[in-house]
Structures are given as C-alpha cells and as structure tokens.
Motif scaffolding. Structure first.
Motif, PDB file in Angstrom:
ATOM      1  N   SER A  74       0.821  -1.212   0.000  1.00 44.52           N
ATOM      2  CA  SER A  74       0.000   0.000   0.000  1.00 44.52           C
ATOM      3  C   SER A  74       0.856   1.263   0.000  1.00 44.52           C
ATOM      4  CB  SER A  74      -0.913   0.001   1.226  1.00 44.52           C
ATOM      5  OG  SER A  74      -0.137  -0.079   2.410  1.00 44.52           O
ATOM      6  N   SER A  77       1.948   6.328   4.413  1.00 43.24           N
ATOM      7  CA  SER A  77       1.292   7.511   4.965  1.00 43.24           C
ATOM      8  C   SER A  77       2.184   8.736   4.782  1.00 43.24           C
ATOM      9  CB  SER A  77       0.986   7.315   6.450  1.00 43.24           C
ATOM     10  OG  SER A  77       0.547   8.522   7.037  1.00 43.24           O
ATOM     11  N   ASP A  91      -4.762   4.186  -0.668  1.00 41.12           N
ATOM     12  CA  ASP A  91      -4.995   3.541   0.624  1.00 41.12           C
ATOM     13  C   ASP A  91      -3.677   3.366   1.372  1.00 41.12           C
ATOM     14  OD1 ASP A  91      -7.668   3.326   0.036  1.00 41.12           O
ATOM     15  OD2 ASP A  91      -7.531   1.273  -0.707  1.00 41.12           O
TER      16      ASP A  91
END
Length: 249
Positions: A74, A77, A91
């Motif tokens: 993924s 962040s 995501d």
C-alpha cells in the motif's frame, strides 16, 4: 571455514482484507508468490515476516534471517515524511509503515543485506529522511506511463542506470527496460542514499546506500521478471550471495 548454508531471506509481509467470501473484512498475512520463487531459484530460503506491532517480535524475526526484502504494498502515509495527505494519495496502512521501520532498524543494526522493491524503495527513502510524490500528477511535468495494468512480466519503459552503481554492475547495461506498477515515487532523496536509476521522464527508479554494505532498491518489480529477464534474476542472485556470506563460519 565451514560450508556455506542456504541463507534465510526475510520478506516483509502485507495485510490483505477480504472483500467478500465467508468472512468479509477478514485479515490475511501474505506476500505475492513471485518473491518466494525468486529467492528459491537463486539459492535462498524465503521466510515471510507477518506484519506485527511488537518491537520484540520484529527484532527476534530479524535475528533469524540473513537478508531482508522490503516488498511492495500500500501507499506510505504522508505523515511518515511530515506532509499532509493530498487528494490522490491511495490507501494507506500505518501499521505496515511502523513494521517496515522496525524491520529496517533491526536489519541495519545487524548489517545484513537489504533489497527494496516498489514500495520498498519508497520506504527506504522515507526511512532516511526523504519524501515522496504522493501521486505522479504532483510531479510538475508530464510523466510516462508508470502503471501498465495487467501482464506483470511485460517490460514497458526504459530506465537509465548510473555506471558507478551496484545496479549497473548487476544489470551490466546503462539502459534497461522494466515493468511498472506505481503511482508514487521518490521526491527528495534521503540522507546517505544516491540515485542509481531514472526513467526518461526523470522519475527516480533506483537508489542505493552510499556506505551500507548492500542496500539496493528499485521502483520496478524484478520478482515478476526473474524467469525471463537475466538482469532481474541476477539482482536476486547477487543479493542472496551477499546474504550467504554471513553464513560462513
């Protein structure tokens, strides 16, 4: 000097959430099988490391391996590199970010070889204080196609490799063709790293550590190419050979 044993290669795992079936939302630990096959093909023993939030467990897992692959997965962040999320960030899985950071902490402490693939190059860069383009639309100029869709073993765009690099020594060519499955990439380079490969639009495709014994990372997916592409297979071969050197006694 004793006989070399097959090195154990840790592969950073992922979390898959079932979208249907009997248990919607059920979480599974996994890696794509090609990682395992590429390691086995080149004399290593694959060891899938499931995502964990326990520092003690992660350190113990890394103590049992001779080389580490930071695999794909993924998006990272944006808070990991102190940016707020932009609209096209995909995501994220913050627990995977924590896990990869602790894996690298433990692996670097032991000075074992490290290979980063796709998300792996991105996280290695972030780990060293670098940043990412959250999406290629934020790059500031046109980019070539970096997400080819299906057919993972098809090579679709060129990458130029720097001659003074481990990647050039492995691929034995300045100009290679790779597959491509990413919408993010390295932006500001982390400390202690150098750029070793770029696509023709300037997107960073390869980096390595300046002073670490073996830390090489690529934006493409050599594990999907190792059966048909000599350079991709040799990347795993050299990485596993470096890992096996730790097995001598």
């Amino acid at each position: 000097m004793g006989k070399k044993k097959k090195p154990v290669i840790g592969i950073a795992g992922n979390v898959l959430k079932d979208s249907g079936g009997m248990f919607p939302g059920y979480r599974r630990s996994y890696v794509n099988e090609d990682y395992n096959m590429a390691v086995i093909q080149n004399g290593g023993v694959p060891f899938i490391i499931p995502v964990s939030q326990s520092d003690e467990v992660i350190e113990k897992q890394v103590s049992m391996i001779d080389g580490l692959i930071i695999s794909g997965g993924s998006d990272i962040s944006s808070l990991e590199y102190e940016e707020e999320p932009l609209p096209l960030l995909g995501d994220i899985l913050p627990e995977r970010d924590y896990f990869d950071r602790k894996l690298l902490d433990a692996a670097i402490k032991r000075q074992i070889p490290i290979l980063g693939i796709c998300r792996g190059i991105q996280f290695i860069n972030v780990y060293h204080g670098g940043t990412l383009y959250q999406d290629h639309s934020y790059y500031g100029k046109d980019v070539i196609r970096h997400w080819q869709g299906h057919d993972p073993d098809v090579k679709t765009h060129h990458v130029h490799l720097e001659k003074e690099s481990k990647l050039y020594d492995i691929y034995k060519d300045e100009d290679i063709i790779v597959n491509s499955f990413h919408h993010q990439s390295v932006k500001d380079l982390g400390k202690g790293l150098k750029i070793t490969g770029k696509s023709k639009d300037g997107i960073i495709e390869g980096v390595e550590s300046i002073d670490y014994p073996f830390m090489v990372a690529v934006q493409w997916h050599p594990e999907m190419l190792f059966r048909t592409d000599e350079g991709s297979n040799r990347l795993f071969k050299i990485f596993i050979e470096k890992s096996s050197e730790r097995e001598e006694s």
